[in-house]
Design an enzyme around this catalytic site. Structure first.
Site, PDB file in Angstrom:
ATOM      1  N   ASP A   8       0.863  -1.175   0.000  1.00 33.04           N
ATOM      2  CA  ASP A   8       0.000   0.000   0.000  1.00 33.04           C
ATOM      3  C   ASP A   8       0.907   1.236   0.000  1.00 33.04           C
ATOM      4  O   ASP A   8       2.141   1.110   0.061  1.00 33.04           O
ATOM      5  CB  ASP A   8      -0.922  -0.033   1.232  1.00 33.04           C
ATOM      6  CG  ASP A   8      -2.217   0.754   1.022  1.00 33.04           C
ATOM      7  OD1 ASP A   8      -2.318   1.525   0.047  1.00 33.04           O
ATOM      8  OD2 ASP A   8      -3.127   0.602   1.855  1.00 33.04           O
ATOM      9  N   HIS A 115      -7.846   4.941   7.310  1.00 32.05           N
ATOM     10  CA  HIS A 115      -9.100   4.605   6.643  1.00 32.05           C
ATOM     11  C   HIS A 115      -9.137   3.095   6.509  1.00 32.05           C
ATOM     12  O   HIS A 115      -8.128   2.434   6.742  1.00 32.05           O
ATOM     13  CB  HIS A 115      -9.208   5.269   5.261  1.00 32.05           C
ATOM     14  CG  HIS A 115      -8.274   4.697   4.243  1.00 32.05           C
ATOM     15  ND1 HIS A 115      -6.934   5.006   4.213  1.00 32.05           N
ATOM     16  CD2 HIS A 115      -8.468   3.797   3.248  1.00 32.05           C
ATOM     17  CE1 HIS A 115      -6.350   4.347   3.220  1.00 32.05           C
ATOM     18  NE2 HIS A 115      -7.251   3.595   2.628  1.00 32.05           N
TER      19      HIS A 115
HETATM   20 ZN   LIG Z   1      -3.915   2.747   0.042  1.00 28.21          ZN
END
Ligand SMILES: [Zn+2]
Length: 272
Positions: A8, A115
């Site tokens: 990520d 998030h």
């Molecule tokens: Zn991400």
């Protein structure tokens, strides 16, 4: 052993702003390079410690962030979307472990760019009563295949959220969160050193790490960010509306849990 690496961008050293994760601006172009270099450092450490193969899955947004021309030649890359199992696409039972690189804290929590899967859609995600960030959600998916999470990297808040559930994983902290969009970060060069040595240690100690298992059956609760989004999610025939902004799903396996999270996330684009 074969290693699966999910990459990520929000937890990469030097990344603090949503712009750094959004294609179409110069900061994104720099951030994706930092992301690729962190992935390479982990790959290098893994091979140095005896990994036999590394499969990298690009796991952020468009999932075409990693720069293939810069990727370590010994690794293979899965990129693009949509794809089965999303952030853990390509993981199979014969892998010896998973690295979660550049990960971040979950929705509604402290942490840099916190998030869960989709900041527009989800206020909170919980599974069998456990508040889940992406590492927990996908870590439980890996656990259902018998594969342990060996390493996590990101901000200090990610490490804090994951510590109780992944007590034996290497937790590499590349930045201290000063807010959701501010951090005190180590230099990217230093982050790569930390990742290389943690990756090697993770491979060496892989045999002692237990998979993270949330036992079936699964009760998935999605707390949406608006009543309208819950109205939309409630149109899925098997969804159950439990509160104005809350939808629940029952599932017998982790693949279905991941599937429902991503189905609601994709559906939410209708109301953007
Ligand atoms: Zn991400």
């Amino acid at each position: 052993m074969k290693l699966f690496l999910s990459a990520d961008i929000e937890g990469v050293a030097g990344v603090v702003s949503p712009l750094q994760g959004q294609p179409g601006n110069p900061e994104y172009e720099r951030a994706r390079q930092l992301m690729t270099e962190e992935v390479n450092a982990a790959i290098d450490g893994a091979f140095a410690a005896g990994a036999s193969a590394v499969l990298v899955n690009d796991s952020h947004g468009p999932m075409t962030n990693l720069l293939p021309e810069l990727l370590d030649a010994r690794a293979e890359l899965i990129s693009g979307r949509p794809k089965p199992a999303n952030m853990f696409c390509g993981l199979k039972e014969d892998y010896g472990g998973v690295f979660c690189l550049g990960y971040h804290a979950g929705a509604g929590g402290y942490g840099v760019l916190s998030h869960t899967t989709n900041s527009f859609a989800f206020h909170a995600v919980s599974l069998n009563g456990i508040a889940c960030n992406e590492a927990l959600l996908y870590g439980a998916y890996a656990g259902s295949l018998g594969v342990p999470v060996l390493l996590l990297s990101g901000c200090d808040r990610l490490a804090a959220e994951c510590a109780p559930h992944f007590p034996s994983a290497q937790r590499v902290v590349v930045k201290q969160a000063l807010g959701q969009r501010a951090a005190r970060s180590v230099a990217p060069q230093r982050a790569r050193q930390l990742l290389r040595s943690a990756a090697a240690a993770a491979i060496v100690g892989a045999g002692t790490v237990a998979p993270f298992v949330i036992p079936a059956p699964y009760h998935l609760v999605l707390d949406l960010t608006s009543v309208a989004l819950a109205d939309l999610a409630a149109t899925i025939p098997v969804a159950r509306r439990t509160a104005p902004r809350t939808i629940a799903f029952e599932a017998s396996d982790m693949a279905a849990v991941i599937g429902w999270v991503n189905t609601v996330s994709a559906l939410s684009a209708l109301l953007r």
